[in-house]
Design an enzyme around this catalytic site. Structure first.
Site, mmCIF file in Angstrom:
data_model
loop_
_atom_site.group_PDB
_atom_site.id
_atom_site.type_symbol
_atom_site.label_atom_id
_atom_site.label_comp_id
_atom_site.label_asym_id
_atom_site.label_seq_id
_atom_site.Cartn_x
_atom_site.Cartn_y
_atom_site.Cartn_z
ATOM 1 N N SER A 10 30.593 43.703 -5.503
ATOM 2 C CA SER A 10 29.739 44.742 -5.852
ATOM 3 C C SER A 10 29.829 45.206 -7.218
ATOM 4 O O SER A 10 30.997 45.034 -7.885
ATOM 5 C CB SER A 10 29.893 45.755 -4.968
ATOM 6 O OG SER A 10 29.479 46.924 -5.350
ATOM 7 N N SER A 11 28.754 45.604 -7.839
ATOM 8 C CA SER A 11 28.684 45.948 -9.168
ATOM 9 C C SER A 11 28.796 47.584 -9.234
ATOM 10 O O SER A 11 29.065 47.895 -10.614
ATOM 11 C CB SER A 11 27.558 45.566 -9.920
ATOM 12 O OG SER A 11 26.511 46.024 -9.185
ATOM 13 N N SER B 9 0.843 -1.122 -0.198
ATOM 14 C CA SER B 9 -0.024 -0.035 -0.069
ATOM 15 C C SER B 9 0.758 1.230 0.316
ATOM 16 O O SER B 9 2.010 1.108 0.461
ATOM 17 C CB SER B 9 -0.939 0.143 1.256
ATOM 18 O OG SER B 9 -1.581 1.151 1.403
ATOM 19 N N THR B 10 0.426 2.217 -0.441
ATOM 20 C CA THR B 10 1.107 3.425 -0.265
ATOM 21 C C THR B 10 1.561 3.915 1.182
ATOM 22 O O THR B 10 2.533 4.444 1.398
ATOM 23 C CB THR B 10 0.257 4.866 -0.584
ATOM 24 O OG1 THR B 10 0.008 4.491 -2.296
ATOM 25 C CG2 THR B 10 0.944 6.149 -0.775
ATOM 26 N N ASN B 11 0.572 3.297 1.968
ATOM 27 C CA ASN B 11 0.695 3.847 3.269
ATOM 28 C C ASN B 11 1.769 3.288 4.099
ATOM 29 O O ASN B 11 2.268 3.687 5.086
ATOM 30 C CB ASN B 11 -0.621 3.722 4.122
ATOM 31 C CG ASN B 11 -1.481 4.273 3.392
ATOM 32 O OD1 ASN B 11 -1.425 5.184 2.779
ATOM 33 N ND2 ASN B 11 -2.823 4.027 3.862
ATOM 34 N N THR C 139 30.630 40.286 25.087
ATOM 35 C CA THR C 139 29.125 40.157 25.362
ATOM 36 C C THR C 139 28.098 41.335 25.153
ATOM 37 O O THR C 139 28.722 42.240 25.262
ATOM 38 C CB THR C 139 28.957 39.598 26.699
ATOM 39 O OG1 THR C 139 29.505 40.736 27.569
ATOM 40 C CG2 THR C 139 29.969 38.432 27.341
ATOM 41 N N LYS D 218 35.349 45.569 -3.245
ATOM 42 C CA LYS D 218 34.439 45.279 -2.271
ATOM 43 C C LYS D 218 34.411 43.813 -2.367
ATOM 44 O O LYS D 218 34.062 43.171 -3.385
ATOM 45 C CB LYS D 218 33.264 46.041 -2.184
ATOM 46 C CG LYS D 218 32.182 45.551 -0.732
ATOM 47 C CD LYS D 218 31.009 46.400 -0.803
ATOM 48 C CE LYS D 218 30.197 46.353 0.307
ATOM 49 N NZ LYS D 218 29.621 45.042 0.593
#
Length: 482
Positions: A324-325, A146-148, A193, A330
């Protein structure tokens, strides 16, 4: 697989309880798959191939067992097995066409597999797809199943197969972090911290803490496999085992264990894994835990590498691509970002798995396809992300000793090492003066005649301030009222 002559129809007619439907003549799928294709054009993504492969593996084992136990004729069993082997070799993947997001508790995926195997077996026996009197998708390929019980069994196999590479990737990441722990064991830096200056630490100690977190994740994920090994095959529709002889059920577990090498075992109550999905929630929860640590670590790397001139700048991450373009030169922490966003995706998938598992009703969970898609996706992407993060970020990471020294020198954290000798209030006054004047607490304390330089050097020695104990006091020594 083409029509036998130019005049042959380019479709074939198949029939189910809802009526007739035209199927492409050379398609290996059948009417159940075609109906699902029409019903579920949701995501545009097919079912995960790892799940398909596991389902085919279950079908192969079933054909072997049913052949051995003479529920299938030898020639039919052999044809099914041969068809499964072709599929397991990666052929005809384009025939698994059902959308990953589907109703029906996985029945559409299961029928897609049944039909493809049946039609491929028919072709191998010398006929055209759709001649189901030779090999039937349900009577033969799905015999005693069965699928199940098939679907959750296959999902467990697929999950284990993806879990193991993830465990390996976590092990490698742990080793890389431990290597950094050793490499920078003597490099003093500023600990923080709440993003504020806190106490001095060795850079290696930070890497050691990361390695411990990954080690816990590695162990938890390794143990998770035990939960996935228990399979419900033989339970059929609701776990009672109707239409599946007991001999078939036991032999199937043996056959699948041999085929996979995964140490699979039979559920002693198949109704449980057929209707209850908590095991997948547990595994997903462990993936989420690992994702939390990955997001934390990658986020720390991004923060400590920020700058390089206007930020903290203590870590230098390997440059892997231009950032970066519009801003020349960068370079962005893209590998750490990739690890973080993958972790976020895993957390989101965990929420989907949780809701889907909780939405099961009575003897079945109709939302198992969502659990399968989300769990297998999480295992896959987390494994890849951890591996890439380790290889292209952690291994090449360096710690800038000069920057660490400058940041530490410009802070007032060494005032904490003076508390035992001078008291909290005096140390706080020294710290405030050091921050205001841009000087070190050591210089302020010496200038005010509170401590000698030699004593200050004892109290503020790097190995004194980065290990357990009270600076300036021998272990077991106490001062003041007790």
């Amino acid at each position: 697989m083409t029509p036998s002559s130019p005049l042959a129809k380019d479709t074939r007619t198949e029939r189910d309880t809802l009526g007739d439907m035209e199927i492409p003549a050379d398609a290996l799928y059948g009417i159940h798959t075609a109906r699902a294709m029409n019903n579920f054009p949701v995501s545009g993504r097919p079912v995960n191939q790892k799940l398909i492969q596991a389902l085919v593996l279950v079908k192969k084992a079933a054909a072997q067992v049913n052949g051995e136990q003479r529920r299938l004729p030898a020639h039919r069993s052999a044809a099914i097995i041969k068809a499964c082997d072709e599929l397991l070799a990666g052929r005809y993947q384009n025939m698994f066409t059902v959308d990953a997001l589907q109703g029906g508790a996985g029945t559409s995926t299961h029928m897609n597999v049944n039909e493809v195997i049946a039609n491929l077996a028919i072709v191998q026996l010398g006929d055209q797809p759709g001649q189901y009197e030779l090999v039937h998708p349900l009577n033969d390929v799905n015999c005693c199943q069965s699928t199940n019980d098939v679907y959750p069994t296959a999902l467990r196999i697929a999950a284990i197969r993806l879990l193991r590479p993830l465990c390996d990737a976590m092990s490698s990441l742990q080793a890389a972090l431990q290597q950094k722990e050793t490499e920078y064991a003597d490099l003093l830096k500023l600990g923080r911290t709440q993003l504020m200056d806190a106490l001095p630490m060795m850079a290696g100690q930070g890497f050691g803490a990361y390695a411990k977190a990954i080690a816990r994740d590695r162990w938890r994920l390794y143990k998770a496999e035990e939960r996935l090994r228990e399979i419900p095959i033989g339970g059929t529709a609701i776990g009672t085992g109707m239409n599946a002889p007991r001999a078939y059920s036991y032999r199937m577990v043996e056959q699948l264990a041999d085929e996979t090498g995964l140490g699979l075992c039979r559920s002693d109550h198949p109704m449980d894994p057929i209707q209850n999905m908590d095991v997948f929630v547990e595994v997903s929860g462990l993936l989420k835990s690992a994702a939390v640590n990955l997001l934390k670590i990658s986020g720390d790397f991004r923060l400590l590498a920020s700058g390089p001139c206007g930020g903290i700048g203590e870590y230098t991450l390997p440059p892997v691509q231009a950032g970066s373009s519009i801003m020349p030169g960068k370079v962005n922490p893209v590998m750490a970002e990739m690890a973080g966003l993958t972790a976020m995706r895993v957390m989101a998938e965990d929420a989907a798995i949780t809701m889907a598992a909780a939405s099961g009703q009575l003897e079945l969970n109709a939302f198992l396809p969502l659990i399968a898609e989300s769990l297998l996706e999480s295992l896959h992407i987390l494994s890849n992300a951890v591996q890439l993060f380790e290889e292209r970020c952690v291994r090449g990471l360096t710690v800038d000793e000069a920057r660490c020294s400058a940041n530490l020198r410009n802070s007032a954290v060494m005032a904490s090492a003076l508390v035992a000798e001078l008291g909290y209030d005096e140390a706080a006054t020294i710290a405030s003066a050091a921050i205001t004047q841009g000087r070190t607490p050591e210089d302020i304390a010496e200038e005010r005649g509170l401590l000698t330089r030699s004593r200050i050097e004892q109290l503020c020695h790097p190995y004194t301030v980065t290990k357990p104990g009270i600076p300036g006091q021998e272990e077991g020594t106490h001062y003041g009222n007790e």
